[in-house]
Write an enzyme that holds these catalytic residues in place. Structure first.
Site, PDB file in Angstrom:
ATOM      1  NE  ARG A 155      -3.406 -22.534  11.241  1.00  0.00           N
ATOM      2  CZ  ARG A 155      -2.546 -23.528  11.034  1.00  0.00           C
ATOM      3  NH1 ARG A 155      -2.919 -24.602  10.347  1.00  0.00           N
ATOM      4  NH2 ARG A 155      -1.323 -23.473  11.504  1.00  0.00           N
ATOM      5  CG  ASP A 184      -2.099  -0.824   1.181  1.00  0.00           C
ATOM      6  OD1 ASP A 184      -2.258  -1.531   0.172  1.00  0.00           O
ATOM      7  OD2 ASP A 184      -2.914  -0.793   2.136  1.00  0.00           O
ATOM      8  N   GLY A 214      -0.373  -3.689   4.015  1.00  0.00           N
ATOM      9  CA  GLY A 214      -1.055  -2.413   3.998  1.00  0.00           C
ATOM     10  C   GLY A 214      -0.298  -1.416   4.827  1.00  0.00           C
ATOM     11  CB  SER A 215      -1.001  -0.119   8.188  1.00  0.00           C
ATOM     12  OG  SER A 215      -2.349  -0.157   7.784  1.00  0.00           O
ATOM     13  N   GLY A 256      -5.394  -2.962   8.890  1.00  0.00           N
ATOM     14  CA  GLY A 256      -4.986  -1.809   9.678  1.00  0.00           C
ATOM     15  C   GLY A 256      -4.715  -2.113  11.134  1.00  0.00           C
ATOM     16  N   GLY A 311      -3.187  -7.541   8.191  1.00  0.00           N
ATOM     17  CA  GLY A 311      -2.516  -7.729   9.474  1.00  0.00           C
ATOM     18  C   GLY A 311      -1.035  -8.070   9.401  1.00  0.00           C
ATOM     19  CE  LYS A 358      -7.094  -1.231   0.052  1.00  0.00           C
ATOM     20  NZ  LYS A 358      -6.986  -2.678  -0.059  1.00  0.00           N
TER      21      LYS A 358
END
Lengths: 294, 189
Positions: free
Chosen positions: A165, A24, A235-236, A153, A214, A81
């Site tokens: 999983r 990102d 992402g973050s 996030g 995550g 997005k």
């Protein structure tokens, strides 16, 4: 006689991203750091998910100026997005020439009943999934790539682990099932029967499935690869860390060599502090992004 | 049975292994340069050429790959692999492995929305070959040692120079294994 926008061309694009990291970014400078670090693509955004979470309000498609700035800055593919079900945001991004659209639960949904009919578009889509039912419905709608939803996030890998999983366990169950049991399984999952039959026949999903939601450290990325992800979205995790260039490079290497623990130890040394994480139970149910999507 | 490696840093690795096996050879994923000693030929797959180049440098693969080629071992580059083999890339000062005498342009057919599939004829290899082009490059010009094997709309999309073979498209994404079979035969020689 050439054909554009075929399944082979759209899914093939995602195949070329395998084993790679998609990062990102919110501007040209970050995009260049990502490309230099070895990202296979960048996701152009107005805000990374942790900032979207903090800002609250309605999260929409990024300002086209930012998307264009990122497209001009790098030669690797650029993704962007669109809100779930927002036909026009998706068409605008397609018209701008972005290489992949993420119909994303990170943004505030525009439609609480229907996802986009992704078969209508020339540009390929990636969508999030928590289980085989969601995965198969998105494939039925024409997505060319999947990713776990995780909990965006948060910098907390637990939800992405749960989702990969779950999907893989359900694929295994399906593959080992008698064919006469598939229709009832389709009913239980809310999944299109034909998509399940195809998965059963081939022994795997017909599109790649990346990890997302995550990933904050090189070890997180390698963990998701070991659990069967085809690649990783961060992402973050990169631009909210102490030293984005270091984190970006280390996550790329850990993704390539996810079973080489000496190497992961080496690349994880002295790269600075990861983003601050969020414990999932502290997030109010209505703020959980993974529950968006139908 | 000959052993063909697929450079396993990033990209469509599994598909090439499947294609190599369908063509009657043994496929091995190459993640470390030491593994090059165990194989008879190498495929550099499609993926992101900038990403692959970074990983090639990081793991000290560069010299090993150049030596592998210069010792006479066949190498087949598809899409990003073609870019890595070229000795001249339009708009860039530096090329990568520089094993083939040709000038290439990246993403020459456009972005993803312009990506396409088309039927092409590959000289001496296959007619009516279903070729899948994904943000594909093409070859702008070739040196005298390079044989052009296929063109599409007058652009060069496949070529051969001695024991090096390259295509701008992705033979591994279809069930038509004729180009991979051709490469396996090159390795068997």
């Amino acid at each position: 006689m050439s054909k554009i926008g075929t399944d082979r061309v759209k899914r093939g694009m995602a195949e070329m991203q395998k084993g790679g990291v998609i990062m990102d970014v919110v501007n040209a400078e970050q995009a260049k750091i990502a490309e230099e670090a070895g990202a296979v693509a960048v996701m152009a955004l107005e805000r990374v998910p942790s900032d979207i979470r903090a800002a609250g309000g309605v999260a929409r498609m990024a300002d086209p100026t930012i998307v264009e700035e990122v497209m001009n800055a790098v030669s690797i593919p650029v993704m962007a997005k669109a809100r779930i079900g927002h036909i026009v945001e998706a068409r605008v991004l397609e018209a701008m020439g972005v290489d992949y659209i993420d119909e994303s639960e990170v943004l505030t949904p525009a439609d609480e009943v229907y996802h986009l009919n992704k078969r209508d578009y020339t540009v390929p889509f990636v969508c999030g999934c928590r289980n085989l039912g969601e995965a198969a419905r998105r494939i039925g709608e024409g997505t060319s790539m999947l990713r776990t939803k995780g909990e965006p996030g948060t910098g907390n890998i637990v939800e992405a682990v749960r989702h990969i999983r779950e999907v893989n366990a359900q694929v295994r169950k399906l593959v080992n099932m008698n064919e006469d049991e598939v229709m009832t399984y389709a009913k239980e999952l809310g999944a299109p029967y034909e998509v399940l039959l195809e998965i059963k026949e081939n022994g795997r999903l017909p599109v790649v499935n990346f990890a997302a939601g995550g990933v904050a450290t090189p070890a997180d990325a390698a963990l998701m690869m070991q659990l069967g992800a085809d690649g990783v979205f961060v992402g973050s995790g990169i631009f909210k860390s102490d030293n984005p260039a270091n984190f970006a490079r280390a996550i790329v290497e850990a993704t390539t060599h996810y079973e080489d623990y000496d190497l992961i130890a080496k690349v994880s040394k002295g790269i600075g502090t990861a983003m601050k994480g969020l414990e999932i139970s502290t997030i109010a149910p209505e703020e959980r992004m993974q529950d968006r999507g139908w | 049975m000959v052993k063909i490696g697929v450079l396993g840093l990033q990209g469509a690795i599994r598909e090439h292994i499947r294609s190599v096996e369908a063509a009657g050879a043994e496929g091995i994923i190459i993640k470390y340069k030491e593994q090059l000693a165990d194989i008879d030929g190498l495929i550099i797959p499609g993926g992101e050429s900038t990403t692959m180049r970074r990983l090639i440098d990081k793991y000290d693969f560069f010299e090993a790959l150049v030596d592998f080629g210069k010792q006479g071992n066949p190498i087949f580059g598809t899409c990003a692999g073609l870019i890595l083999l070229a000795n001249d890339i339009a708009g860039q000062d530096d090329a990568h492995l520089s094993l083939m005498d040709m000038k290439v342009e990246r993403n020459a057919f456009g972005r993803q929305r312009e990506s396409f599939e088309a039927e092409v004829d590959i000289k001496g290899v296959a007619d009516h070959f279903e070729a899948v082009f994904i943000r594909a490059p093409y070859i702008i010009e070739v040196g005298s040692e390079v044989e052009v094997l296929a063109t599409y709309q007058d652009k060069i999309i496949a070529a051969k120079q001695d024991h090096y073979l390259c295509s701008a498209f992705h033979p591994e994404l279809t069930d038509d294994h004729r180009l991979t079979e051709y490469f396996v035969k090159m390795v068997e020689k």
